[in-house]
Structures are given as structure tokens and as C-alpha cells.
Design an enzyme around this catalytic site. Structure first.
Site, PDB file in Angstrom:
ATOM      1  N   SER A 154       0.884  -1.170   0.000  1.00  0.00           N
ATOM      2  CA  SER A 154       0.000   0.000   0.000  1.00  0.00           C
ATOM      3  C   SER A 154       0.918   1.216   0.000  1.00  0.00           C
ATOM      4  O   SER A 154       1.982   1.178   0.619  1.00  0.00           O
ATOM      5  CB  SER A 154      -0.865   0.030   1.255  1.00  0.00           C
ATOM      6  OG  SER A 154      -1.457   1.312   1.390  1.00  0.00           O
ATOM      7  N   TYR A 167      -1.227  -1.054  10.371  1.00  0.00           N
ATOM      8  CA  TYR A 167      -1.463  -1.525   8.997  1.00  0.00           C
ATOM      9  C   TYR A 167      -0.344  -1.032   8.073  1.00  0.00           C
ATOM     10  O   TYR A 167       0.241  -1.807   7.309  1.00  0.00           O
ATOM     11  CB  TYR A 167      -2.820  -1.022   8.499  1.00  0.00           C
ATOM     12  CG  TYR A 167      -3.065  -1.248   7.028  1.00  0.00           C
ATOM     13  CD1 TYR A 167      -3.326  -2.521   6.531  1.00  0.00           C
ATOM     14  CD2 TYR A 167      -3.020  -0.187   6.120  1.00  0.00           C
ATOM     15  CE1 TYR A 167      -3.546  -2.724   5.173  1.00  0.00           C
ATOM     16  CE2 TYR A 167      -3.243  -0.381   4.766  1.00  0.00           C
ATOM     17  CZ  TYR A 167      -3.509  -1.655   4.289  1.00  0.00           C
ATOM     18  OH  TYR A 167      -3.707  -1.855   2.935  1.00  0.00           O
TER      19      TYR A 167
HETATM   20  N1  LIG Z   1      -8.681  -1.228  -1.360  1.00  0.00           N
HETATM   21  C1  LIG Z   1      -7.690  -0.347  -1.282  1.00  0.00           C
HETATM   22  O1  LIG Z   1      -7.908   0.868  -1.447  1.00  0.00           O
HETATM   23  C2  LIG Z   1      -6.285  -0.823  -1.020  1.00  0.00           C
HETATM   24  C3  LIG Z   1      -5.253   0.123  -1.017  1.00  0.00           C
HETATM   25  C4  LIG Z   1      -3.943  -0.294  -0.781  1.00  0.00           C
HETATM   26  C5  LIG Z   1      -3.681  -1.644  -0.574  1.00  0.00           C
HETATM   27  N2  LIG Z   1      -4.686  -2.548  -0.575  1.00  0.00           N
HETATM   28  C6  LIG Z   1      -4.347  -3.960  -0.345  1.00  0.00           C
HETATM   29  O2  LIG Z   1      -4.917  -4.742  -1.370  1.00  0.00           O
HETATM   30  C7  LIG Z   1      -5.171  -6.054  -0.886  1.00  0.00           C
HETATM   31  C8  LIG Z   1      -6.597  -6.466  -1.226  1.00  0.00           C
HETATM   32  O3  LIG Z   1      -7.476  -5.621  -0.511  1.00  0.00           O
HETATM   33  P1  LIG Z   1      -8.967  -5.307  -0.976  1.00  0.00           P
HETATM   34  O4  LIG Z   1      -9.160  -3.849  -0.831  1.00  0.00           O
HETATM   35  O5  LIG Z   1      -9.257  -5.940  -2.274  1.00  0.00           O
HETATM   36  O6  LIG Z   1      -9.783  -5.990   0.218  1.00  0.00           O
HETATM   37  P2  LIG Z   1     -10.898  -7.122   0.254  1.00  0.00           P
HETATM   38  O7  LIG Z   1     -11.316  -7.185   1.678  1.00  0.00           O
HETATM   39  O8  LIG Z   1     -11.933  -6.874  -0.798  1.00  0.00           O
HETATM   40  O9  LIG Z   1     -10.086  -8.449  -0.135  1.00  0.00           O
HETATM   41  C9  LIG Z   1      -9.230  -9.102   0.755  1.00  0.00           C
HETATM   42  C10 LIG Z   1      -9.390 -10.606   0.597  1.00  0.00           C
HETATM   43  O10 LIG Z   1      -8.461 -11.258   1.499  1.00  0.00           O
HETATM   44  C11 LIG Z   1      -9.122 -12.367   2.081  1.00  0.00           C
HETATM   45  N3  LIG Z   1      -8.496 -12.737   3.353  1.00  0.00           N
HETATM   46  C12 LIG Z   1      -8.549 -12.071   4.540  1.00  0.00           C
HETATM   47  N4  LIG Z   1      -7.897 -12.761   5.481  1.00  0.00           N
HETATM   48  C13 LIG Z   1      -7.399 -13.870   4.888  1.00  0.00           C
HETATM   49  C14 LIG Z   1      -6.637 -14.976   5.347  1.00  0.00           C
HETATM   50  N5  LIG Z   1      -6.259 -15.090   6.642  1.00  0.00           N
HETATM   51  N6  LIG Z   1      -6.285 -15.940   4.458  1.00  0.00           N
HETATM   52  C15 LIG Z   1      -6.679 -15.850   3.156  1.00  0.00           C
HETATM   53  N7  LIG Z   1      -7.428 -14.843   2.677  1.00  0.00           N
HETATM   54  C16 LIG Z   1      -7.782 -13.860   3.532  1.00  0.00           C
HETATM   55  C17 LIG Z   1     -10.570 -11.901   2.273  1.00  0.00           C
HETATM   56  O11 LIG Z   1     -11.458 -13.004   2.427  1.00  0.00           O
HETATM   57  C18 LIG Z   1     -10.805 -11.109   0.974  1.00  0.00           C
HETATM   58  O12 LIG Z   1     -11.327 -11.928  -0.054  1.00  0.00           O
HETATM   59  C19 LIG Z   1      -4.879  -6.032   0.617  1.00  0.00           C
HETATM   60  O13 LIG Z   1      -3.599  -6.570   0.853  1.00  0.00           O
HETATM   61  C20 LIG Z   1      -4.903  -4.544   0.936  1.00  0.00           C
HETATM   62  O14 LIG Z   1      -4.123  -4.240   2.063  1.00  0.00           O
HETATM   63  C21 LIG Z   1      -5.989  -2.160  -0.790  1.00  0.00           C
END
Ligand SMILES: NC(=O)c1ccc[n+]([C@@H]2O[C@H](COP(=O)([O-])OP(=O)(O)OC[C@H]3O[C@@H](n4cnc5c(N)ncnc54)[C@H](O)[C@@H]3O)[C@@H](O)[C@H]2O)c1
Length: 274
Positions: A154, A167
Site C-alpha cells: 500500500s 497496517y
Molecule cells: N482497497 C484499497 O484501497 C487498497 C489500497 C492499498 C492496498 N490494498 C491492499 O490490497 C489487498 C486487497 O485488498 P482489498 O481492498 O481488495 O480488500 P478485500 O477485503 O476486498 O479483499 C481481501 C481478501 O483477502 C481475504 N483474506 C482475509 N484474510 C485472509 C486470510 N487469513 N487468508 C486468506 N485470505 C484472507 C478476504 O477473504 C478477501 O477476499 C490487501 O492486501 C490490501 O491491504 C488495498
């Protein structure tokens, strides 16, 4: 549409956390390229997600996987090898974000202060989960002396973030893994790269519980927070599209990115420049 320039057809791609959000969009994009997809997610809904992907059942696999559980990780890798015989790409995408203050000066018994439980939860999934999934997958990639590992960081990992210090710290560790693993794995023909999204379109991460906690840590209402998503200082003036993140993942996994190794790409519309 399969893009010959990327040449990802028949590549086997494991995406952790692909039942939702960015991971699901990445899986969709690789499926469009004719890749073999493995959805490794703790959420059983990952099984239903497969039917939305291009290609037939022989190109999709869901393995219910908790990335904090070593047995789950080994079973996921074993099922992938049994079905496809190889792993070409790993996307370390599963991650969680629990907004919490270091110190809540307004409430000594605040539920929005970091504690052992919330810190361990984020460290277990965001750091240890990435490390142990990569260890299991890298053992297979080393055998065939090729592979690409993409860590989803991130932009706040480098910038820091109010109400999200733990985080952000877990995400900063992925920049470090990317740099170190590039040095350890490059000699086996394995590339390691990172992608650091900024503010993206809504995903499963943006639950009401998450928004209430983040709003509290920033002294705002949830409505003010929601208005702010679009008003924060993003030079491009908008949230990132999930497909834009997926496009970057496909490019970085392809031979077109063959000399990109040990570095992390910001995909944040200029919010921070990494
Ligand atoms: N959405 C944003 O704006 C954003 C920004 C920067 C970084 N990210 C990163 O992108 C990645 C995806 O995030 P997202 O926004 O799509 O969130 P999301 O919640 O839609 O997806 C996350 C997925 O991870 C799975 N998960 C959670 N714990 C788990 C575990 N113990 N084992 C296996 N799977 C598990 C969840 O079931 C979910 O399907 C994350 O690493 C997040 O930190 C997101």
C-alpha cells in the site's frame, strides 16, 4: 481478450484473497489472458467466484486457504501442483486493515486503540501470511528455476497513515521482503516485485466497521470520511480503478517486465510517489 503481447496463456497464477476486491479483479484479468487461476482465500465464497472467470473449470481452482495456517498453505500448493503441475506466478494479495490509534487521548478505555489482538491479527495475515505462502511457493519455483512473485503493498507503507500506523507498518515490511527476496531468489530466475495501491474503488475492505473506526481515528463522521475519499489530494483527482491494478499485475507478471525485479510500483494517481 487474450493479449499475445503479454503471453500469459497457460501460466499458473495463485492469487491469495481473490474472493473479493483487488484480488478478484486480478484473477479476472489473468483468466481473460487464458491463465490457470488458483483462488486461495479464507472465504468459501471464492468457490462461487470461479464461475465468473473466462475459461472452463479445468482452468480454475479454489482452495479454501487461511494464509496464517501452515497446513492450509501446504494443501493449497499441493492441489495447485496436482492440477497444473507448476506455479508460474504468485500474487500475495490477501490482507486486512483494522484502523486503530496508537493512543486515544479522548478515552482511556477506547476500543479504537491498538492492542495485542488487533496488532497480532494484522501482523499474522499481512506479514507472516505473505512470508509463509511465499516460502511454500518459492520451493516449487526454485525447482523449475522460474517464477514471478508480486506483493500487494500500500502506498501508506512508505507515507504512513493517520489511524492506520500498524497496517502501514505491515505494508512497509512488504517493500522490504520484495527487496530481500529479489536478492535471494533472482539467482533461480524468480522475479519479485511489489505493487502499492493508493485509494481504490470500493472493495470488501471498506466495511461499515472499518469506516466507523477510521472516521473515529480521524475525528470525522462516516459521511465526512466518505466525502473525503474523492476529495483527498490525489493529483489525478479520482480513485484508482480495480482494473488498473489488475492491468499492472498482468504486466509485471509477463515477460515484458522481464528486467523489473526488487522494486515496488506505486499505483496511487500520484497521491504518494514511493
Ligand atoms: N482497497 C484499497 O484501497 C487498497 C489500497 C492499498 C492496498 N490494498 C491492499 O490490497 C489487498 C486487497 O485488498 P482489498 O481492498 O481488495 O480488500 P478485500 O477485503 O476486498 O479483499 C481481501 C481478501 O483477502 C481475504 N483474506 C482475509 N484474510 C485472509 C486470510 N487469513 N487468508 C486468506 N485470505 C484472507 C478476504 O477473504 C478477501 O477476499 C490487501 O492486501 C490490501 O491491504 C488495498
Amino acid at each position: 481478450m487474450c493479449d499475445k503481447w503479454l503471453d500469459l496463456e497457460a501460466k499458473t497464477v495463485i492469487i491469495t484473497g481473490a474472493a473479493s476486491g483487488i484480488g478478484k479483479e486480478i484473477a479476472t484479468a489473468f483468466a481473460e489472458q487464458g491463465s490457470n487461476i488458483v483462488v486461495a482465500d479464507i472465504n468459501p465464497d471464492g468457490q462461487e467466484v470461479l464461475s465468473e472467470f473466462d475459461g472452463g473449470a479445468d482452468k480454475h481452482l479454489f482452495v479454501k486457504t487461511d494464509v496464517t495456517n501452515q497446513e492450509d498453505i501446504e494443501e493449497m500448493v499441493a492441489q495447485t501442483i496436482e492440477k497444473y503441475g507448476k506455479i508460474d506466478v504468485l500474487i500475495n494479495n490477501a490482507g486486512i486493515n483494522i484502523p486503530r490509534l496508537l493512543v486515544d487521548s479522548k478515552d482511556a478505555k477506547s476500543k479504537y486503540e491498538l492492542n495485542q489482538k488487533s496488532v497480532n491479527f494484522m501482523i499474522d495475515i499481512n506479514i507472516k501470511g505473505v512470508l509463509f505462502v511465499t516460502q511454500a511457493v518459492a520451493r516449487e519455483m526454485i525447482k523449475k528455476e522460474s517464477g514471478v512473485i508480486i506483493n500487494i503493498d500500500s502506498e501508506c507503507g512508505l507515507e504512513g497513515s493517520e489511524g492506520q500506523s500498524c497496517y502501514a507498518a505491515t505494508k512497509a515490511s512488504l517493500y522490504s521482503f520484495t527487496r530481500s527476496w529479489c536478492k535471494e531468489l533472482g539467482k533461480y530466475g524468480i522475479r519479485v516485485v511489489g505493487m502499492a495501491p493508493g485509494i481504490m474503488e470500493e472493495t470488501g475492505l471498506r466495511t461499515l466497521e472499518y469506516e466507523e473506526a477510521l472516521a473515529y481515528t480521524r475525528g470525522k463522521t462516516v459521511n465526512e470520511l466518505r466525502t473525503g475519499y474523492k476529495n483527498v489530494s490525489v493529483p489525478l483527482g479520482r480513485e484508482g480503478k480495480l482494473r488498473e491494478a489488475a492491468n499492472l499485475a498482468c504486466f509485471l507478471a509477463s515477460k515484458r517486465a522481464g528486467y523489473i525485479h526488487g522494486t515496488t510500483y506505486n499505483i496511487s494517481g500520484g497521491k504518494s510517489r514511493g
